[in-house]
Design an enzyme around this catalytic site. Structure first.
Site, mmCIF file in Angstrom:
data_model
loop_
_atom_site.group_PDB
_atom_site.id
_atom_site.type_symbol
_atom_site.label_atom_id
_atom_site.label_comp_id
_atom_site.label_asym_id
_atom_site.label_seq_id
_atom_site.Cartn_x
_atom_site.Cartn_y
_atom_site.Cartn_z
ATOM 1 N N GLY A 1 44.108 -51.528 -38.660
ATOM 2 C CA GLY A 1 45.240 -51.487 -39.577
ATOM 3 C C GLY A 1 44.936 -52.309 -40.824
ATOM 4 N N GLY A 2 45.418 -53.553 -40.837
ATOM 5 C CA GLY A 2 45.328 -54.421 -42.014
ATOM 6 C C GLY A 2 43.954 -54.457 -42.676
ATOM 7 N N GLU B 1 45.705 -50.200 -27.695
ATOM 8 C CA GLU B 1 46.164 -51.212 -28.657
ATOM 9 C C GLU B 1 47.223 -52.093 -28.004
ATOM 10 O OE1 GLU B 1 45.633 -49.962 -32.990
ATOM 11 O OE2 GLU B 1 47.402 -48.913 -32.308
ATOM 12 N N TRP C 1 46.266 -46.768 -42.445
ATOM 13 C CA TRP C 1 46.830 -47.484 -43.599
ATOM 14 C C TRP C 1 48.329 -47.761 -43.451
ATOM 15 C CZ3 TRP C 1 44.285 -44.604 -48.393
ATOM 16 C CH2 TRP C 1 42.952 -44.985 -48.470
ATOM 17 N N GLY D 1 48.623 -56.585 -35.850
ATOM 18 C CA GLY D 1 49.112 -57.271 -37.042
ATOM 19 C C GLY D 1 49.392 -58.752 -36.823
HETATM 20 P P1 PGA Z 1 46.125 -54.168 -37.186
HETATM 21 O O1 PGA Z 1 46.807 -52.771 -36.802
HETATM 22 O O2 PGA Z 1 44.639 -53.930 -37.272
HETATM 23 O O3 PGA Z 1 46.733 -54.537 -38.510
HETATM 24 O O4 PGA Z 1 46.462 -55.126 -36.088
HETATM 25 C C1 PGA Z 1 46.197 -51.920 -35.862
HETATM 26 C C2 PGA Z 1 47.058 -50.694 -35.636
HETATM 27 O O5 PGA Z 1 48.283 -50.814 -35.625
HETATM 28 O O6 PGA Z 1 46.526 -49.589 -35.465
#
Ligand code: PGA
Length: 260
Positions: free
Chosen positions: A243-244, A176, A14, A182
């Site tokens: 994330g998002g 990642e 989050w 993001g």
């Molecule tokens: P995201 O972030 O899904 O918003 O790209 C992933 C993360 O930073 O773990």
């Protein structure tokens, strides 16, 4: 005999979103969704709220019996001391935290976490019998220069080299690519699979075949319900770090069930 299939882990990071009221509402909504449509077999889920929401999420998850493990976004590497503003791994373990992110690219970039600090955090998380989710990944210039693999291998060597294979087998590694976080730009499933295979190969070289078979490798970076199923179907990808799209219970539930 074929080795047992690795469990897929869907983790929601989050970041600095959802105060503790919003966090409780999220858990209540997710709980209702997972009662109607349970987590598919062979999958597990972790939620990584901000520190101020951890206790509320833990209470909501426990009282409703929600099949979600508690996760944290970081911790300090020392067990105690004069470290204003920090939280120790032991404090997280006491709250029932099971998974802790170590070396997320945002912490490496904004909080000055070096490979050495990330290794010490992995030590602390393991010392308190939690599971580190070790985050690795390259920037866009590194990928364009053909250095993506070298960067990831270097980060893995720094965090995992010289450890016991049985310990490393328990670790989760999140690949990642920083350019995908993001941004809405997702790595192709071929690229995700290639890097996940490279991560597994590096673990094999560093600590042995058994750990390489056991270690779970997540993909992270703009994962949504539209792409999660495809990336999770890759042979070497054992889940996603989201994330998002983890901020909304409907979207997160769709990812938990995607392709399953
Ligand atoms: P995201 O972030 O899904 O918003 O790209 C992933 C993360 O930073 O773990």
């Amino acid at each position: 005999m074929a080795p047992p299939a690795r469990e897929k882990l869907v983790s929601g990071n989050w970041k600095m979103h959802h105060n503790h009221y919003e966090a409780i509402q999220f858990v209540q909504k997710l709980s209702a969704m997972l009662r109607a449509s349970p987590v598919p077999p062979g999958r597990a889920v972790s939620l990584h709220p901000s520190l101020t929401s951890l206790r509320s999420v833990q209470t909501a998850v426990d009282s409703d019996g929600v099949p979600v493990a508690l996760g944290a976004q970081t911790c300090h590497f020392e067990d105690r001391g004069a470290f204003t503003g920090e939280v120790s791994a032991g404090m997280l373990a006491k709250l029932g935290v099971r998974y802790v992110l170590a070396g997320h690219s945002e912490r490496r970039a904004y909080a000055g976490e070096t490979d050495e600090i990330v290794r010490a955090k992995v030590d602390a998380i393991l010392r308190h019998e939690m599971t580190p989710i070790l985050c690795v990944g390259e920037t866009l210039p590194e990928r364009e220069a053909g250095d993506a693999t070298a960067k990831v291998v270097r980060q893995l060597e720094a965090a995992l080299g010289g450890r016991d294979g049985s310990v490393v087998g328990r670790v989760v590694i999140a690949y990642e690519p920083i350019w995908a976080i993001g941004t809405g730009q997702v790595a192709s499933s071929d690229d995700a699979e290639d890097m996940a295979a490279c991560v597994r190969g590096t673990v094999r070289r560093l600590v042995g075949a058994e750990a390489a078979r056991a270690v779970r490798v997540q993909y992270g970076g703009s994962v949504t319900a539209d792409n999660a199923g495809e990336v999770m179907s890759c042979d070497n990808v054992d889940g996603v770090l989201v994330g998002g799209a983890s901020l909304d219970p409907e979207a997160f539930s769709a990812i938990i069930h995607s392709g399953g």
